[in-house]
Scaffold this motif. Structure first.
Motif, PDB file in Angstrom:
ATOM      1  N   GLU A  55       0.832  -1.212   0.000  1.00 24.28           N
ATOM      2  CA  GLU A  55       0.000   0.000   0.000  1.00 24.28           C
ATOM      3  C   GLU A  55       0.860   1.253   0.000  1.00 24.28           C
ATOM      4  OE1 GLU A  55      -0.596  -2.474   2.597  1.00 24.28           O
ATOM      5  OE2 GLU A  55      -1.724  -3.363   0.930  1.00 24.28           O
ATOM      6  N   LEU A  56       1.906   1.215   0.834  1.00 20.21           N
ATOM      7  CA  LEU A  56       2.770   2.393   0.929  1.00 20.21           C
ATOM      8  C   LEU A  56       3.515   2.608  -0.397  1.00 20.21           C
ATOM      9  CD1 LEU A  56       3.849   4.741   2.552  1.00 20.21           C
ATOM     10  CD2 LEU A  56       5.559   3.224   3.574  1.00 20.21           C
ATOM     11  N   ARG A  57       3.994   1.520  -0.990  1.00 17.10           N
ATOM     12  CA  ARG A  57       4.689   1.653  -2.279  1.00 17.10           C
ATOM     13  C   ARG A  57       3.751   2.249  -3.327  1.00 17.10           C
ATOM     14  NH1 ARG A  57       6.740  -4.263  -3.085  1.00 17.10           N
ATOM     15  NH2 ARG A  57       5.894  -4.710  -1.024  1.00 17.10           N
ATOM     16  N   GLU A  58       2.509   1.805  -3.297  1.00 21.49           N
ATOM     17  CA  GLU A  58       1.529   2.347  -4.261  1.00 21.49           C
ATOM     18  C   GLU A  58       1.269   3.823  -4.010  1.00 21.49           C
ATOM     19  OE1 GLU A  58      -1.798  -0.313  -3.989  1.00 21.49           O
ATOM     20  OE2 GLU A  58      -0.788  -1.834  -5.226  1.00 21.49           O
ATOM     21  N   LYS A  59       1.158   4.157  -2.738  1.00 19.77           N
ATOM     22  CA  LYS A  59       0.912   5.548  -2.355  1.00 19.77           C
ATOM     23  C   LYS A  59       2.059   6.455  -2.850  1.00 19.77           C
ATOM     24  CE  LYS A  59      -1.340   8.581   0.178  1.00 19.77           C
ATOM     25  NZ  LYS A  59      -2.015   9.247  -0.854  1.00 19.77           N
ATOM     26  N   ILE A  60       3.297   6.000  -2.622  1.00 21.62           N
ATOM     27  CA  ILE A  60       4.454   6.799  -3.067  1.00 21.62           C
ATOM     28  C   ILE A  60       4.417   6.955  -4.589  1.00 21.62           C
ATOM     29  CG2 ILE A  60       6.978   6.976  -3.108  1.00 21.62           C
ATOM     30  CD1 ILE A  60       7.025   5.101  -0.629  1.00 21.62           C
ATOM     31  N   SER A  61       4.094   5.849  -5.270  1.00 21.47           N
ATOM     32  CA  SER A  61       4.107   5.871  -6.751  1.00 21.47           C
ATOM     33  C   SER A  61       3.038   6.792  -7.336  1.00 21.47           C
ATOM     34  CB  SER A  61       3.900   4.466  -7.305  1.00 21.47           C
ATOM     35  OG  SER A  61       4.848   3.598  -6.767  1.00 21.47           O
ATOM     36  N   GLU A  62       2.022   7.102  -6.529  1.00 16.47           N
ATOM     37  CA  GLU A  62       1.006   8.045  -7.019  1.00 16.47           C
ATOM     38  C   GLU A  62       1.566   9.466  -7.085  1.00 16.47           C
ATOM     39  OE1 GLU A  62      -2.361   7.668  -4.420  1.00 16.47           O
ATOM     40  OE2 GLU A  62      -2.672   5.584  -5.037  1.00 16.47           O
ATOM     41  N   GLU A  63       2.582   9.716  -6.271  1.00 19.09           N
ATOM     42  CA  GLU A  63       3.116  11.082  -6.210  1.00 19.09           C
ATOM     43  C   GLU A  63       4.495  11.257  -6.815  1.00 19.09           C
ATOM     44  OE1 GLU A  63       2.469  13.504  -2.539  1.00 19.09           O
ATOM     45  OE2 GLU A  63       1.379  11.672  -1.970  1.00 19.09           O
TER      46      GLU A  63
END
Ligand code: SAH
Length: 344
Positions: A50-58
């Motif tokens: 989830e955190l990796r996905e969150k970072i990749s959104e930004e």
């Protein structure tokens, strides 16, 4: 989207705190980015999905990529390196029996106009980012392990560009390359080569980086040097010498003078006398670099006699002199041949 590698550790920390994460996440990511040279957020496996996905959104990572790899008969490897905006630079791996040296670029093209250098024919397009410089080092380290079964041992900022004209990023890249939480390489094995901008040499001395300094001299006769390296008429040889003395006082490191001897240009006794007088002023050594012709006929490597004359007279004057034979000439990877020829 913004490249996550433009963030400092402090900014990364703020970012993770703003997400409600613990601050050690920033250290983990920093480690992936600057110690492991990881180019994929997805593969940062100690973070939750989830955190990796969150970072990749930004954020994204803009790595360099090898556009073309050429191998010389002597083992030298020239990488045509593509940057995220499609521009190209060159990074060279130079092997010897015991060492692997990375010759890295600091700018796309060059802002200087040295008459004898192929890179000078290119317009300066832009400065390289910190990450683009560090990526070149990491790339050549990987190639050294792959092809020569040993890590990279030395780095020279002698590729395309003038390091002092991209000062901030070059200094920060050296910090990232040398810090234990970065690539952890020894600064004593890094040489910054400059055409000689006194103010910047002094500034670099004050950074306390413990790197070595090489000065591209080519003539110690002011008028002649200004013809060979036209931009240098802004900087007097005496001012350059002052900055070198400052460098030596601050760092205790001797200066390397880089010097090509060209037929009919700087191959007389008068040239040698001027060189001796110049380098006698400071603890230094002279590297006589074999010139790689760039095809316009104006500059040509001097004959053997002239070179031997230089060596004899410098040694007689108590100056250490080394002859630097060229490497990678068959693939245009040698000094001053970096000009994106393959992509023209
Ligand atoms: N701009 C920096 C670093 C890049 S050039 C500097 O001037 O030092 C690296 C070295 O290669 C310099 O000493 C430069 O003078 C030398 N050089 C440039 N063109 C060359 C050529 N065709 N053959 C041999 N050396 C060359």
């Amino acid at each position: 989207m913004k490249d996550i590698r433009t963030l400092s550790l402090e900014q990364l920390t703020d970012y993770f705190l703003s997400l409600g994460e613990k601050s050690f996440r920033a250290k983990q990511v920093y480690d992936w980015l600057w110690s492991k040279n990881m180019h994929s957020i997805e593969d940062m496996t100690n973070l939750s999905k989830e955190l990796r996905e969150k970072i990749s959104e930004e954020y994204i990572i803009n790595p360099i990529s090898v556009d073309e790899l050429q191998k010389s008969k002597d083992g030298t490897i020239k990488n045509g390196v593509k940057l995220h905006d499609g521009l190209l630079v060159e990074s060279v791996l130079i092997p010897t029996e015991t060492r692997t040296t990375a010759c890295v670029s600091s700018q796309v093209g060059c802002s200087l106009n040295c008459e004898f250098c192929a890179t000078a024919r290119l317009k300066r397009m832009r400065n390289l980012e910190v990450a683009e410089i560090v990526d070149q080092v990491a790339l050549i380290d990987r190639q050294s392990r792959l092809y020569f079964d040993r890590p990279l041992s030395n780095i020279v900022f002698m590729g395309m560009g003038e390091p002092m004209m991209n000062y901030k990023n070059v200094v920060e890249s050296i910090r990232k390359i040398t810090k234990p939480e970065g690539l952890g390489m020894s600064p004593r094995r890094i040489t910054v080569s400059t055409s000689g901008i006194p103010k910047m040499i002094k500034m670099l001395a004050d950074e306390n980086l413990k790197v070595k300094l090489a000065l591209s001299l080519h003539s110690a006769i002011e008028k002649k040097r200004n013809e060979i390296m036209p931009f240098s008429d802004k900087f007097q040889l005496t001012d350059i010498m002052d900055s070198l003395k400052y460098w030596y006082e601050k760092t205790g490191n001797i200066i390397t003078f880089e010097y090509c001897v060209w037929k009919g240009i700087n191959d007389t006794d008068e040239d040698i006398r001027a060189l001796i007088q110049y380098c006698k002023q400071i603890p230094s050594k002279v590297n006589l670099i074999q010139y790689n012709a760039i095809g316009d006929g104006k500059y040509d490597q001097c004959n053997k006699d002239a070179e031997e004359n230089y060596v004899r007279q410098l040694e007689k004057a108590g100056i250490t002199v080394l002859i630097r034979r060229s490497r990678g000439g068959d693939i245009d990877a040698a000094c001053g041949q970096l000009a994106n020829k393959s992509s023209e």
